[in-house]
Design a protein around this motif. Structure first.
Motif, mmCIF file in Angstrom:
data_model
loop_
_atom_site.group_PDB
_atom_site.id
_atom_site.type_symbol
_atom_site.label_atom_id
_atom_site.label_comp_id
_atom_site.label_asym_id
_atom_site.label_seq_id
_atom_site.Cartn_x
_atom_site.Cartn_y
_atom_site.Cartn_z
ATOM 1 N N ASN A 1 0.798 -1.227 0.000
ATOM 2 C CA ASN A 1 0.000 0.000 0.000
ATOM 3 C C ASN A 1 0.831 1.278 0.000
ATOM 4 O O ASN A 1 0.301 2.359 -0.273
ATOM 5 C CB ASN A 1 -0.940 0.023 1.206
ATOM 6 N N THR A 2 2.123 1.181 0.334
ATOM 7 C CA THR A 2 2.964 2.373 0.395
ATOM 8 C C THR A 2 4.296 2.105 -0.286
ATOM 9 O O THR A 2 4.957 1.100 -0.004
ATOM 10 C CB THR A 2 3.220 2.813 1.847
ATOM 11 N N LEU A 3 4.661 2.997 -1.176
ATOM 12 C CA LEU A 3 5.948 2.941 -1.862
ATOM 13 C C LEU A 3 6.833 4.057 -1.320
ATOM 14 O O LEU A 3 6.398 5.204 -1.201
ATOM 15 C CB LEU A 3 5.761 3.130 -3.370
ATOM 16 N N TYR A 4 8.065 3.710 -0.975
ATOM 17 C CA TYR A 4 9.059 4.704 -0.569
ATOM 18 C C TYR A 4 10.073 4.868 -1.705
ATOM 19 O O TYR A 4 10.562 3.873 -2.250
ATOM 20 C CB TYR A 4 9.768 4.267 0.705
ATOM 21 N N VAL A 5 10.378 6.120 -2.053
ATOM 22 C CA VAL A 5 11.278 6.407 -3.166
ATOM 23 C C VAL A 5 12.388 7.330 -2.690
ATOM 24 O O VAL A 5 12.116 8.405 -2.126
ATOM 25 C CB VAL A 5 10.541 7.080 -4.341
ATOM 26 N N ALA A 6 13.633 6.925 -2.915
ATOM 27 C CA ALA A 6 14.781 7.772 -2.591
ATOM 28 C C ALA A 6 14.957 8.800 -3.701
ATOM 29 O O ALA A 6 15.406 8.469 -4.797
ATOM 30 C CB ALA A 6 16.040 6.929 -2.440
ATOM 31 N N ASN A 7 14.578 10.045 -3.414
ATOM 32 C CA ASN A 7 14.742 11.141 -4.362
ATOM 33 C C ASN A 7 16.120 11.755 -4.150
ATOM 34 O O ASN A 7 16.303 12.659 -3.331
ATOM 35 C CB ASN A 7 13.651 12.189 -4.167
ATOM 36 N N ALA A 8 17.085 11.272 -4.915
ATOM 37 C CA ALA A 8 18.480 11.634 -4.672
ATOM 38 C C ALA A 8 18.725 13.126 -4.839
ATOM 39 O O ALA A 8 19.460 13.740 -4.063
ATOM 40 C CB ALA A 8 19.389 10.837 -5.613
ATOM 41 N N GLY A 9 18.115 13.726 -5.854
ATOM 42 C CA GLY A 9 18.364 15.128 -6.117
ATOM 43 C C GLY A 9 17.708 16.067 -5.133
ATOM 44 O O GLY A 9 18.219 17.152 -4.852
ATOM 45 N N ASN A 10 16.566 15.677 -4.596
ATOM 46 C CA ASN A 10 15.832 16.525 -3.642
ATOM 47 C C ASN A 10 16.172 16.221 -2.190
ATOM 48 O O ASN A 10 15.603 16.831 -1.283
ATOM 49 C CB ASN A 10 14.331 16.382 -3.846
ATOM 50 N N ASN A 11 17.049 15.252 -1.953
ATOM 51 C CA ASN A 11 17.466 14.904 -0.590
ATOM 52 C C ASN A 11 16.274 14.569 0.302
ATOM 53 O O ASN A 11 16.124 15.089 1.410
ATOM 54 C CB ASN A 11 18.297 16.034 0.030
ATOM 55 N N ASP A 12 15.434 13.655 -0.216
ATOM 56 C CA ASP A 12 14.293 13.213 0.578
ATOM 57 C C ASP A 12 13.869 11.822 0.134
ATOM 58 O O ASP A 12 14.303 11.325 -0.899
ATOM 59 C CB ASP A 12 13.107 14.190 0.475
ATOM 60 N N VAL A 13 13.025 11.205 0.936
ATOM 61 C CA VAL A 13 12.338 9.967 0.575
ATOM 62 C C VAL A 13 10.861 10.290 0.464
ATOM 63 O O VAL A 13 10.244 10.806 1.407
ATOM 64 C CB VAL A 13 12.579 8.857 1.613
ATOM 65 N N ALA A 14 10.292 10.021 -0.718
ATOM 66 C CA ALA A 14 8.871 10.270 -0.940
ATOM 67 C C ALA A 14 8.052 9.093 -0.425
ATOM 68 O O ALA A 14 8.427 7.930 -0.615
ATOM 69 C CB ALA A 14 8.599 10.484 -2.421
ATOM 70 N N VAL A 15 6.935 9.393 0.222
ATOM 71 C CA VAL A 15 5.997 8.404 0.730
ATOM 72 C C VAL A 15 4.783 8.429 -0.191
ATOM 73 O O VAL A 15 4.040 9.415 -0.225
ATOM 74 C CB VAL A 15 5.594 8.706 2.180
ATOM 75 N N VAL A 16 4.577 7.358 -0.963
ATOM 76 C CA VAL A 16 3.607 7.363 -2.061
ATOM 77 C C VAL A 16 2.511 6.339 -1.801
ATOM 78 O O VAL A 16 2.787 5.184 -1.422
ATOM 79 C CB VAL A 16 4.308 7.045 -3.401
ATOM 80 N N ASN A 17 1.276 6.745 -2.037
ATOM 81 C CA ASN A 17 0.142 5.833 -1.913
ATOM 82 C C ASN A 17 0.098 4.883 -3.113
ATOM 83 O O ASN A 17 -0.045 5.321 -4.255
ATOM 84 C CB ASN A 17 -1.162 6.623 -1.836
#
Length: 838
Positions: free
Chosen positions: A312-328
């Motif tokens: 139900n949740t995907l985590y994505v390492a956004n290397a350029g934005n220095n964050d991990v996105a929490v995606v439904n």
């Protein structure tokens, strides 16, 4: 700037807010801030964005390229590099709760011929008893036994691949009998029998990277970083049968299989999206946007992904934005909605989530940056001047999975860090902004009609201007001081002293991309850390290939500054930046290059190239480069048709090492300085002086010490509107220079980074001083040669005691190790074995 309590001074453009539960949220660069680690565990990157990593942070080697959880969730494995005498690829085994180092496995520590690999490919077998690791330049997959009780790896076997394969990622068949490895340079997917080592293969697209299998193991998927495609293969009876490729976003990299729900997630590194492939139909079912705001350019750079056990949740390492996105990714609510962002350290590469969903493990490639690389006080001390890449230390973050309230606070923190709230506006024009000719928005107009952009090589601020006598310099580090570089000293004094200017990258491979396109994309970032110092990897950042694999834009044909200028109908001329000698061009190239000339691989750039202007060849003087440039400039003056833009490479301050009969380092830097001075003098005595701005930057600062930060670099902005004699200590970097040039010439930003950069509004006034500049001849002889007993085999320690030949340090031979192909004029002591030309 912060005090010991971690508060921030409100200086012009810094954004500050207090987070619930205490603590201070820092925004992007303060007006007079500088990059590097902070005592409170935060940092400012040379790009100008703050990093405030959530959770606890722990050392994890140099540029950890991924993070993989053990089957019991108690350990996390991180492939990276140990920076020692040989720069070996390693696997760090860390405790997933405390971050404590349990084991460091150094690969082939006695093999001096094989330097680092840093391949991100690492996977557990389904039975949890084996671990397989791709080795990049070692052309193999290593099989380890996994001790689940002690959480330790033991090398068990080597699965050999053909020479030149360069495997990046791996996966394992459902029955654990086969390993699938992507050979990036071979352009193939390999299927390897674990028991026998027997190998079958099939061709992929250009620059394959990620690999995943469908749940039943009957279909394999491979991302092609230069093709905007995912290759598809039927897997049956030991064979790989190619099927129709699937179109995805720009420069796809990591793949993540979700067998239970028949889908594969694809990270598209330069369109900043996730493509979701339905493995039953082999079509893209969903596209998830990750850009921080509507209309944002490239720069989010999604890499590694992780999925919760329920899907139900995907985590994505956004290397350029220095964050991990929490995606439904559930059937409830809006599929693909980014629920929030978790702040990381600099350049997250991989993320994992425990089976119970309680913790996230995040690998950060660049940690908290570098800080000063001055070392000890004396240049004769061999411990002085650590190399910039040796200072880039990776991290592992251990983060408790945030609840909804915490995620909101984290998201706000990321927005402050990256200043995405001010998207679409030109930053810096707040209260107290000076009178300046820099427009407040693209297209407003300016008195500047011509820009000359000069890029040089590898120097730090203190090396050149440490003895300037004004601004923040360290005279003890000025080994190429006023007697060697009188023009750079005079220009900095007469126009503007920029003592807080930084290069965005670490070395030439990523530095050139930052300097010319305002980005260094995921392919190039990994490639830089994999092989820049000579492991046989390809070196593509300066356009050596026809694949556009390093073009950091959703549209590869619009990535570079000259692409943007041409699209706006502005003329340009190119002198050497992306030029190569004719013998590097083969019959398959789109560009035909006449013998004895220099050309660019990309047709648009080549059509606007001076083919007599030499490429990067240290045995050709910058005086001869200036002479060729001036010949064309004089013709433009006579015909009154000067191009809007000129892109000029003056590279000889790079120097060429310590070998018998070669030019000394000081002679080469002086040659470079005098060529620059003559270029400025020529323009300032012409009718175009009144409406011209000359920007001068280094591509990187890797070959020198600086007492502020290893990224601090000399930069010059020369124009009638900057001839003010000021010291401008505002924080600027290469993307600030790009943003300034774009605004002066009516262009929008190339990427998220120059969009967020503060233009050099304090450097430019609003009145012109048309006094011409007179070039100064250096006191240093331009003809000085190394003595007959000089040898490139000298140790770095011995070289550091020779200030005149300090650039004999092995770092100054990096370019020669990195570019692919022979160089006819290279001294015999500097010959290396290169991979074949494509």
């Amino acid at each position: 700037m912060r005090n010991k309590q971690g508060t921030a001074a409100l200086m012009g453009v810094i954004a500050v807010s207090v987070l619930a539960g205490g603590g201070v949220a820092f925004g992007v660069a303060g007006t007079f801030d500088h990059p590097g680690p902070r005592p409170d565990g935060t940092a400012l990157t040379p790009v100008g964005w703050q990093v405030t990593p959530a959770g606890s942070t722990h050392p994890a080697g140099s540029f950890p390229a991924n993070a993989v959880l053990s089957p019991d969730d108690k350990a996390v494995l991180v492939p990276g590099v140990i920076r020692n005498a040989h720069s070996r690829q390693t696997v760090d085994v860390l405790d997933s709760r405390t971050g404590a180092l349990l084991q460091e496995v150094e690969l082939n520590p006695d093999d001096a011929a094989k330097r680092e690999g840093v391949a991100p490919g690492l996977v557990f077998s389904h039975d949890g008893r084996r671990v397989y690791l791709a080795t990049a330049n070692k052309n193999s997959v290593l099989g380890f036994n996994w001790d689940s009780a002690a959480h330790r790896l033991t090398l068990a076997k080597t699965l050999a691949l053909p020479d030149g394969s360069y495997p990046q990622t791996v996966t394992v068949s459902p029955d654990d009998k086969k390993v699938y490895a992507v050979g990036q340079y071979a352009r193939k997917l390999f299927a390897v029998d674990v028991a026998t080592g027997a190998t079958t293969s099939a061709p992929t697209g250009a620059y394959p990277f990620g690999v995943a299998l469908s749940g039943d193991g009957r279909t394999a998927y491979v991302s092609n970083q230069a093709d905007k495609t995912v290759s598809v293969f039927g897997v049956a009876a030991g064979s790989l049968v190619p099927k129709t490729p699937i179109a995805v976003g720009t420069h796809p990299n990591h793949l993540l299989s979700d067998p239970a729900r028949h889908r594969v997630f694809v990270s598209n590194g330069d369109s900043d999206q996730i493509s979701v492939i339905d493995t039953r139909t082999n079509t893209v079912r969903h596209t998830i946007a990750l850009s921080p705001y509507r209309g944002a350019g490239a720069g989010t750079s999604p890499l590694g992904m992780a999925l919760t056990r329920d899907g139900n949740t995907l985590y994505v390492a956004n290397a350029g934005n220095n964050d991990v996105a929490v995606v439904n990714t559930s059937s409830r609510g809006q599929f693909g909605q980014v629920r929030g962002l978790i702040p990381t350290a600099w350049y997250p590469t991989g993320v994992q989530v425990t089976k119970d969903g309680s913790r996230l493990l995040i690998a950060d490639g660049k940690g908290l940056g570098t800080g000063s690389n001055k070392g000890s006080a004396s240049m004769t001390d061999p411990t002085n001047h650590p190399w910039i890449e040796d200072l880039v230390k990776g991290m592992l973050q251990v983060v408790a999975t945030p609840n909804q309230g915490q995620l909101r606070r984290y998201t706000h923190q990321v927005q402050l860090n990256n200043d995405t709230a001010s998207s679409g506006t030109v930053r810096g024009y707040g209260r107290g902004a000076p009178a300046t000719i820099i427009p407040r928005h693209p297209g407003q107009g300016s008195p500047i009609k011509h820009v000359i952009y000069v890029v040089k090589e590898n120097r730090t601020y203190d090396q050149i201007l440490g003895d300037l006598g004004k601004g923040n310099g360290d005279p003890s580090l000025a080994i190429f001081g006023k007697s060697v570089t009188p023009n750079q000293h005079a220009l900095a004094s007469k126009f503007a002293t920029l003592d807080n200017f930084y290069v965005n990258g670490e070395v030439s491979q990523d530095g050139w991309d930052w300097a010319t396109q305002g980005n260094s994309n995921p392919y190039n970032q990994l490639a830089t850390h994999q092989g820049y110092d000579g492991n046989g990897s390809e070196y593509d950042s300066s356009g050596y290939l026809d694949s556009h694999v390093t073009a950091g834009n959703a549209d590869s044909s619009k990535a570079f500054l000259w692409d943007r200028a041409a699209a706006a109908g502005q003329s340009f001329r190119h002198y050497g930046m992306h030029s190569l000698p004719s013998d590097w061009f083969g019959p398959k190239n789109r560009v035909k290059c006449a013998a004895g000339t220099y050309c660019a691989y990309e047709p648009l750039l080549n059509r606007n190239t001076d083919h007599a202007y030499p490429w990067f060849d240290m045995n050709i003087t910058d005086q001869s480069r200036f002479t060729e440039w001036k010949k064309e400039f004089d013709q433009y003056v006579a015909k009154d048709n000067l191009p809007s833009w000129q892109f000029v490479d003056l590279p000889r301050d790079h120097t060429n090492g310590w070998y018998a009969g070669g030019s000394t380092a000081k002679a080469m830097v002086a040659d470079n300085d005098y060529a620059l001075g003559q270029l400025v003098s020529t323009v300032s005595h012409s009718k175009y002086w009144k409406d011209t701005a000359i920007f001068v930057v280094e591509d990187d600062g890797q070959d020198g010490p600086d007492h502020v930060d290893a990224h601090r670099s000399p930069a010059l902005v020369i124009s009638p509107y900057t001839q003010r004699g000021i010291v401008d200590s505002h924080f600027y970097n290469q993307t600030s220079a790009l943003r300034t040039m774009e605004l002066l010439m009516g262009l929008g930003p190339l990427t998220q980074y120059d969009a967020a950069a503060v233009p050099m509004i304090w450097t430019f006034g609003d009145r012109a001083n048309l006094t011409p500049y007179e070039a100064l001849a250096p006191q240093q002889s331009l003809a000085a040669k190394n003595p007959a007993n000089a040898t490139s085999a000298m140790t770095p320690q011995a070289m550091m005691g020779r200030p005149d030949q300090v650039d004999a340090h092995v770092l100054n031979e990096e370019i020669w190790r990195s570019v692919r192909g022979p160089h006819a004029n290279m001294p015999p002591a500097q010959h290396h074995v290169f991979p074949a030309q494509p």
